[in-house]
Design an enzyme around this catalytic site. Structure first.
Site, PDB file in Angstrom:
ATOM      1  CD  GLU A 117     -14.309  11.004 -12.924  1.00 16.93           C
ATOM      2  OE1 GLU A 117     -14.486  11.042 -11.703  1.00 16.93           O
ATOM      3  OE2 GLU A 117     -14.420  12.011 -13.663  1.00 16.93           O
ATOM      4  CG  HIS A 132      20.206   3.121   6.306  1.00 20.23           C
ATOM      5  ND1 HIS A 132      19.581   2.862   5.104  1.00 20.23           N
ATOM      6  CD2 HIS A 132      20.697   1.939   6.752  1.00 20.23           C
ATOM      7  CE1 HIS A 132      19.706   1.574   4.828  1.00 20.23           C
ATOM      8  NE2 HIS A 132      20.381   0.989   5.815  1.00 20.23           N
TER       9      HIS A 132
END
Ligand code: FAD
Ligand code: NAI
Length: 469
Positions: free
Chosen positions: A206, A448
């Site tokens: 990069e 949940h």
């Protein structure tokens, strides 16, 4: 003789063009959509989003079968890779989805043309049909939705075998021993992950000193940490100055971006993934007078109108993030505007997802952007390790980071690293679209046990309180 007089003609049948065409036809406009690829769906469906996600899923299963099951209390025998079968599955996913677009065009009465289009005047398009012959269409309005193409690196000719673009990297015939990816952006990390999971050594070169420019810095650092843990090598701050093809692959010469001593790197396959450019080749725009900006993008106003009043442009070929859902939203907006409605895209709320493992997802502002704009902000950050479902699933890597206006508590951005980040980010996008505060998120009942509870907890954390940490 076919009636080739249309209200609107979309040139390009990618996510921008085909979705725009469907919406325009639904609103009563006589609509055509042209694509030269021979299959609708554009880059995204044919050589982008969808084949890459098919391979990401297959390679994830391969990796899981090899390394991820013993914790769950069982073992499997030797896991063998059948690459041709994996590729055939990917091709079938693409082929079946392409058929879906043909069906949608029929259902919505969009007239398809398979061939290369040239805009020959403010209201005329010539199509050289793939099957031979020509058609001339007239249209009250023409929409340029021709997308983007790979940016090449001088000196490295893409042959799609040894030096490949993303298109070649989606169709390699064998797992390379060493894959060097040039460009630490989205394509590099996704396709690098695919081949790494299938057994390749992957090195990412990069130019900048960080990955994924534009992404929240803390998130980018963590992505690098996680991928490095998986075995990916990074050479940051390096540029490729030369590539020499030999019998066994390619020898790349790298130099520090800031100047200094060169080094060489041998690769079996090199993936060039340094960005994409707007694609308007052979479209005739210079002759018809459609202005382009210095980066080659069609210049448009807020209603996607080009310098020629009857010609509009959307998607990768104009400014903004090169994302399929952004192109789609623009396709819908231009169809609605042409039908006299108030089409609009909220550019502040366009999510982006990198489909590595774990996934990385963002919407809205980064911390760097808020700092640069001088906005006083608060951070609500919660790791998935505090979440029971994430623990049950064995997916505790990552965190949610919500950024809010310190004065009003309004959500300004959200950044997530997690196995399900791409799905979870939709909640933050919806919250931002409705102008929600972190308190609104924190007071919304979340089921949940689900990993979405971490978003609720991050909403609490942005207001200085938590329940589960
Ligand atoms: P395109 O999809 O590029 O479509 C344009 C079409 O126009 C093409 O089919 C082309 O053949 C046609 N065309 C061009 N010129 C002519 C002409 N003269 N006549 C007729 N037809 C013409 N984005 C995401 O949001 N999520 C992802 O996961 C994702 N993954 C990607 C993975 C890869 C490997 C790549 C390369 C891209 C990915 N993208 C992803 C980006 C996404 O593909 C693009 O943002 C999106 O396809 C842009 O849509 P578009 O309609 O503007 O153009
Ligand atoms: P990118 O813009 O994401 O990344 C390119 C990277 O290459 C940057 O980090 C840049 O600094 C680096 N670079 C540029 N020149 C270089 C050089 N000479 N040497 C070394 N590094 C260099 O582009 P990428 O990955 O090619 O993707 C193109 C587009 O496709 C992106 O804009 C993205 O939006 C889209 N895409 C989206 C996906 C998703 O939404 N999941 C997946 C894949 C692509």
């Amino acid at each position: 003789m076919a009636d080739n007089n249309f209200d609107v003609v979309f040139v390009g049948g990618g996510p921008g063009g085909y979705i725009g065409a469907i919406r325009a036809a639904q609103l009563g406009l006589k609509t055509a959509c042209i694509d030269k690829r021979g299959a609708f769906g554009g880059t995204c469906l044919n050589v982008g989003c969808i084949p890459s996600k098919a391979l990401l899923k297959s390679s994830e299963y391969f990796h899981l079968a090899q390394h991820g099951l013993s914790d769950h209390g069982f073992s499997v025998g030797e896991v063998k890779l059948d690459l041709p079968k994996m590729m055939a599955r990917k091709d079938k996913v693409v082929g079946d989805t392409v058929k879906g677009i043909d069906f949608l065009f029929k259902k919505n009465k969009v007239t398809p043309f398979k061939g290369a289009a040239t805009i020959t005047g403010p209201n005329t398009v010539k199509v050289v049909l793939n099957d031979g012959g020509e058609e001339v269409l007239t249209a009250k309005n023409i929409i340029i939705a021709t997308g983007s193409d790979v940016v090449a690196l001088p000196g490295l000719t893409i042959d799609e075998q040894v030096i490949v673009s993303s298109t070649g990297a989606l169709a390699l015939g064998a797992v390379p021993k060493h894959l060097v990816v040039i460009g630490g952006g989205v394509i590099g990390l996704e396709l690098g992950s695919v081949w790494q999971r299938l057994g390749a050594k992957v090195t990412v070169v990069e130019f900048l000193d960080r990955l994924i420019p534009g992404m929240d810095g803390e998130i980018a650092k963590n992505v690098q940490r996680v991928l490095a843990k998986q075995g990916m090598d990074f050479k940051l701050g390096k540029k490729v100055v030369k590539g020499e093809k030999g019998k066994a692959g390619v020898t790349l010469t790298l130099e520090p971006a800031a100047g200094g001593a060169a080094e060489t790197l041998d690769a079996d396959v090199v993936l060039v993934a340094i960005g994409r450019r707007p694609y308007t080749d052979n479209l005739g725009l210079d002759k018809v007078g459609v202005a382009l900006d210095p980066k080659g993008r069609v210049v448009v106003d807020h209603h996607y109108k080009s310098s020629v009043p009857s010609i509009f442009a959307i998607g990768d070929v104009i400014t903004g993030p090169m994302l399929a859902h952004k192109a789609e939203e623009e396709g819908v907006a231009i169809a609605e505007l042409l039908a006299g409605q108030a089409g609009h895209v909220n550019y502040d709320v366009i999510p982006s997802v990198i489909y590595t493992s774990p996934e990385v997802a963002s919407v809205g502002k980064t911390e760097e952007e808020l700092k640069a704009a001088g906005i006083d902000y608060k951070v609500g950050k919660v790791p998935f390790s505090v979440n029971a479902r994430a623990r049950a699933n064995g997916d505790i890597e990552g965190f949610v980071k919500i950024l809010t206006d310190a004065r009003t508590d309004k959500v300004l951005g959200c950044h997530i690293i997690h196995a399900d980040a791409g799905t979870l980010i939709a909640e933050a996008a919806l919250a931002m679209e409705f102008g929600a505060s972190a308190e609104d998120i924190a007071r919304t009942c979340h089921a949940h046990p689900t990993v979405s509870e971490v978003i609720k907890e991050a909403g609490l954390a942005a207001n200085g309180r938590t329940l589960n940490m």
